[in-house]
Write an enzyme that holds these catalytic residues in place. Structure first.
Site, PDB file in Angstrom:
ATOM      1  N   SER A  15      -1.238  16.113  -2.521  1.00  0.00           N
ATOM      2  CA  SER A  15       0.156  16.098  -2.061  1.00  0.00           C
ATOM      3  C   SER A  15       0.981  17.276  -2.555  1.00  0.00           C
ATOM      4  CB  SER A  15       0.838  14.818  -2.497  1.00  0.00           C
ATOM      5  OG  SER A  15       0.458  13.794  -1.614  1.00  0.00           O
ATOM      6  N   LYS A  72       2.352  19.473  -0.011  1.00  0.00           N
ATOM      7  CA  LYS A  72       3.456  19.104   0.890  1.00  0.00           C
ATOM      8  C   LYS A  72       4.661  20.043   0.831  1.00  0.00           C
ATOM      9  CE  LYS A  72       1.992  14.271   1.092  1.00  0.00           C
ATOM     10  NZ  LYS A  72       2.157  12.945   0.478  1.00  0.00           N
ATOM     11  N   TYR A 129      -3.974  18.261   8.245  1.00  0.00           N
ATOM     12  CA  TYR A 129      -3.347  17.672   7.049  1.00  0.00           C
ATOM     13  C   TYR A 129      -4.409  17.361   5.981  1.00  0.00           C
ATOM     14  CZ  TYR A 129      -1.252  14.155   4.019  1.00  0.00           C
ATOM     15  OH  TYR A 129      -0.848  13.444   2.923  1.00  0.00           O
ATOM     16  N   TYR A 155       7.724  10.564  -5.318  1.00  0.00           N
ATOM     17  CA  TYR A 155       7.739   9.296  -4.553  1.00  0.00           C
ATOM     18  C   TYR A 155       8.723   8.309  -5.166  1.00  0.00           C
ATOM     19  CZ  TYR A 155       3.288  11.573  -3.841  1.00  0.00           C
ATOM     20  OH  TYR A 155       2.325  12.507  -3.645  1.00  0.00           O
ATOM     21  N   VAL A 199      -2.629  13.261  -5.770  1.00  0.00           N
ATOM     22  CA  VAL A 199      -3.621  12.308  -6.291  1.00  0.00           C
ATOM     23  C   VAL A 199      -4.880  13.001  -6.820  1.00  0.00           C
ATOM     24  CG1 VAL A 199      -2.838  10.295  -4.965  1.00  0.00           C
ATOM     25  CG2 VAL A 199      -4.560  11.833  -3.980  1.00  0.00           C
TER      26      VAL A 199
HETATM   27  N1  GLN Z   1      -4.353  13.386   0.859  1.00  0.00           N
HETATM   28  C1  GLN Z   1      -3.643  12.359   0.206  1.00  0.00           C
HETATM   29  C2  GLN Z   1      -3.146  11.294   1.192  1.00  0.00           C
HETATM   30  O1  GLN Z   1      -2.596  11.623   2.167  1.00  0.00           O
HETATM   31  C3  GLN Z   1      -2.500  12.928  -0.546  1.00  0.00           C
HETATM   32  C4  GLN Z   1      -1.707  11.873  -1.251  1.00  0.00           C
HETATM   33  C5  GLN Z   1      -1.192  12.299  -2.561  1.00  0.00           C
HETATM   34  O2  GLN Z   1      -1.657  13.253  -3.170  1.00  0.00           O
HETATM   35  N2  GLN Z   1      -0.249  11.541  -3.086  1.00  0.00           N
HETATM   36  O3  GLN Z   1      -3.339  10.137   0.982  1.00  0.00           O
END
Ligand code: GLN
Length: 625
Positions: free
Chosen positions: A81, A84, A206, A258, A276
């Site tokens: 993430s 992003k 993505y 988040y 993650v």
């Molecule tokens: N690729 C992961 C997902 O979309 C990224 C989520 C994350 O890092 N919080 O679930």
């Protein structure tokens, strides 16, 4: 998932001296938390469960390109993430702020990263940091086909990291095979028209963007590039238009962690993003980027050790952005007037005496450091509180290292509004600011500022103006002076002056001609009767420094009277010059022929030297404050 500890290509250790106290701090935090094995590996992407729970790295990269790192900072892992905010930046760059805003909001959802938080009416995702908004942002990236889009994303990220990044194919496949929830989000977005094409290719993109391999060190550099206004501090490459950086950092600050974002900004206090894969980045605008890597996650998907290290770092090093760290120290290095410190122009005693009073009308502000809106406000308040008699205001910005636009705008507006109060507003040493000042004035022809390269020249200009004005009615400065006008001849009767005149040799020099060179034998002193000369010394690096100017009525080379040492400075005619040279032998001869004349000359000379020393002492006192 790669398990090698290999250094990624191009990442040779350019910095990170291990003796630096910051490295010691990082080591301390690393030790403190390395025993903590709380949390779980992300298991919803099967490939991520192969990570080693012990991996733990901390990196800091400064906006001047220094990296400090401790632990597994060269271990590649997937960005997840943390991609992003960067893809959001690319979407802003490709589509423009308004079109992106029409598709993705900027409101914290307070929900988990994979929540399906869409505005009920439009289907617009709340923000680009949750998966829904991130997938929508990916859908906005330009490119003829999926391949080109992915290349553009990789290039964009690589510019931030300062090296060529790659996708971990295994992680990508693993997520594509199991990312049903993200597929659901993609179809919802398609349903609302937020995605304008089939969702699968966008989701594919993505998943790939989330699977880009980075190291902790890469992430610190990516964060430092954001901290540095979009310019990679190591490569010097512009990674993103600086005007977009505040937008990217805003959504990181409000939504980057988040459903932990509120508490994060409360505790840690800097725009951040977690993934993650175990990474967290934090950005301190204007200062540094920080990255922590440790793959054990809390239930919200944030690295457990990452949160601990960021909390400790922020508390110990007082990094919280809302801490009032802005230095309110004044940027005024010193304030003085031209009576306290005169120009380097050598002047006859009468002019010196006049300027001891008149000089008070010239006020000099010597500024230093960083001009911000707030520091400039203080300078302006100080100026406005000065007594009314100030005719000439000189602002010396030679030592200003950086100036924010709003600070310069304030200075300009001050000048425009207050110009009538002063005879002259002068800015000196402003070469580096000149173009931005011009630009701020929007090409208006008459500047409220007269510009000077050097403050000394500006002070001399003001002194001349003041002397000129005070002489009004008594005729202007004489271009040609007679022997009896010299300070050295004060109190002498005409007979003695005639004796002296017979010892002198008239000399003429053309503009640019050297009269004295360093190292020459000191065998004469000079009475300057017309034209101007400059005195300079040679510096060790080959350059020369102007010590001052002499105008008619001044002596130069007079140290020869006292010591027969080689010349210590150069004297050059600035204009056509006439002068009298008094050869030292002639002067010596006075001992037997006219001892009383010699005594008088030496007395006058001693008096002028003592005045000069007194003046220098006063200046040292003023400048030393
Ligand atoms: N690729 C992961 C997902 O979309 C990224 C989520 C994350 O890092 N919080 O679930």
């Amino acid at each position: 998932m790669q398990r090698t500890q290999a250094m990624p290509p191009g990442a040779e250790d350019s910095c990170g001296s291990s003796n630096h106290p910051l490295v010691t701090y990082l080591r301390r935090f690393h030790q403190k938390h390395s025993g903590c094995l709380e949390g779980q590996l992300a298991c919803y992407i099967p490939e991520l469960t192969k990570a080693d729970p012990n991996w733990f790295g901390i990196s800091i990269a400064t906006v001047d390109g220094q990296c400090y790192e401790v632990g597994e900072t060269r271990q590649p892992f997937t960005i997840q993430s943390i991609s992003k905010p960067f893809v959001y930046g690319l979407a802003l760059q490709d589509e423009g702020v308004n079109r992106v805003l029409a598709k993705v909001g900027v409101e914290p959802s307070g929900d988990a990263f994979n929540s399906i938080s869409l505005y009920a009416d439009t289907g617009r995702p709340f923000n680009p940091m949750i998966n829904a908004g991130a997938i929508a942002s990916t859908g906005l990236v330009h490119g003829a086909d999926a391949g080109e889009k992915m290349r553009r994303i990789l290039d964009f990220f690589s510019a931030f990291a300062g090296r060529e990044l790659q996708v971990d194919e295994a992680v990508y496949r693993s997520e594509r095979e199991t990312g049903f929830r993200n597929f659901a989000i993609g179809y919802m977005l398609r349903n609302f028209g937020i995605l304008e094409s089939q969702p699968e290719p966008v989701l594919d993109l993505y998943f790939r963007q989330c699977s880009i391999l980075v190291t902790c060190r890469d992430l610190a550099l990516m964060a430092a590039t954001l901290a540095n206004g979009g310019l990679n501090p190591v490569s010097g490459q512009v990674a993103v238009d600086g005007r977009l950086v505040p937008r990217i950092l805003s959504v990181m600050a409000s939504c980057g962690m988040y459903d932990y974002s509120g508490e994060w900004i409360y505790r840690v206090g800097m725009p951040s993003k977690s993934g993650v894969g175990g990474g967290i980045i934090g950005v301190l605008p204007g200062h540094m980027g920080i990255a922590v890597f440790s793959p054990l996650l809390d239930p919200r998907g944030n690295s457990v050790r990452g949160i601990k290290v960021f909390s400790d770092l922020s508390a110990d090093l007082e990094l919280h952005l809302y801490q009032a760290s802005r230095s309110l120290k004044s940027v005024v290095r010193r304030r003085y007037d031209a009576a306290q410190v005169s120009s380097k122009r050598f002047r006859p005693q009468a002019e010196q005496q006049a300027l001891a009073q008149l000089g008070q009308r010239v006020t000099i502000y010597d500024l230093q450091g960083e001009l911000t809106l707030f520091s400039m406000d203080r300078v302006i308040r100080d100026i406005l509180a000065l007594p009314r008699e100030v005719d000439y205001l000189i602002i010396d910005v030679r030592r200003v290292v950086d100036a924010e636009r709003p600070a310069l705008k304030l200075l300009l507006d001050f000048a425009e509004a207050n110009a009538p109060r002063y005879r002259e507003l002068i800015l000196s040493g402003a070469e580096s600011l000149a173009s931005i000042l011009d630009e701020l004035r929007g090409g208006k022809a008459d500047s409220p500022w007269r510009l000077f390269g050097e403050t000394d020249a500006a002070i001399e200009y003001c002194e001349n103006q003041l002397l000129e004005a005070s002489r009004a009615g008594q005729g202007s400065t004489p271009d040609q002076v007679e022997l009896n006008d010299f300070d050295l001849c004060q109190g002498m009767d005409p007979e003695r002056i005639e004796v002296l005149r017979r010892l002198l040799e008239p000399r003429c020099y053309e503009a640019g001609q050297w009269i004295i060179r360093t190292g020459d034998t000191a065998d004469a002193l000079f009475f300057l009767t017309s034209g101007r000369v400059s005195i300079s010394v040679d510096l060790p690096d080959g350059a020369s420094k102007r010590l001052g100017t002499c105008a008619p009525g001044m002596l130069f080379g007079e140290m020869a009277l006292l010591e027969r040492r080689p010349r210590s400075a150069n004297v050059r005619a600035d204009e056509p010059v006439t002068c009298y040279a008094l050869p030292l032998e002639n002067f010596q001869r006075l001992t037997t022929s006219h001892p009383d004349l010699k005594v008088q000359l030496l007395e006058n000379f001693a008096k002028s030297l003592s005045l000069r020393v007194r003046k220098l002492t006063d200046e040292v006192r003023t400048l030393g404050q």
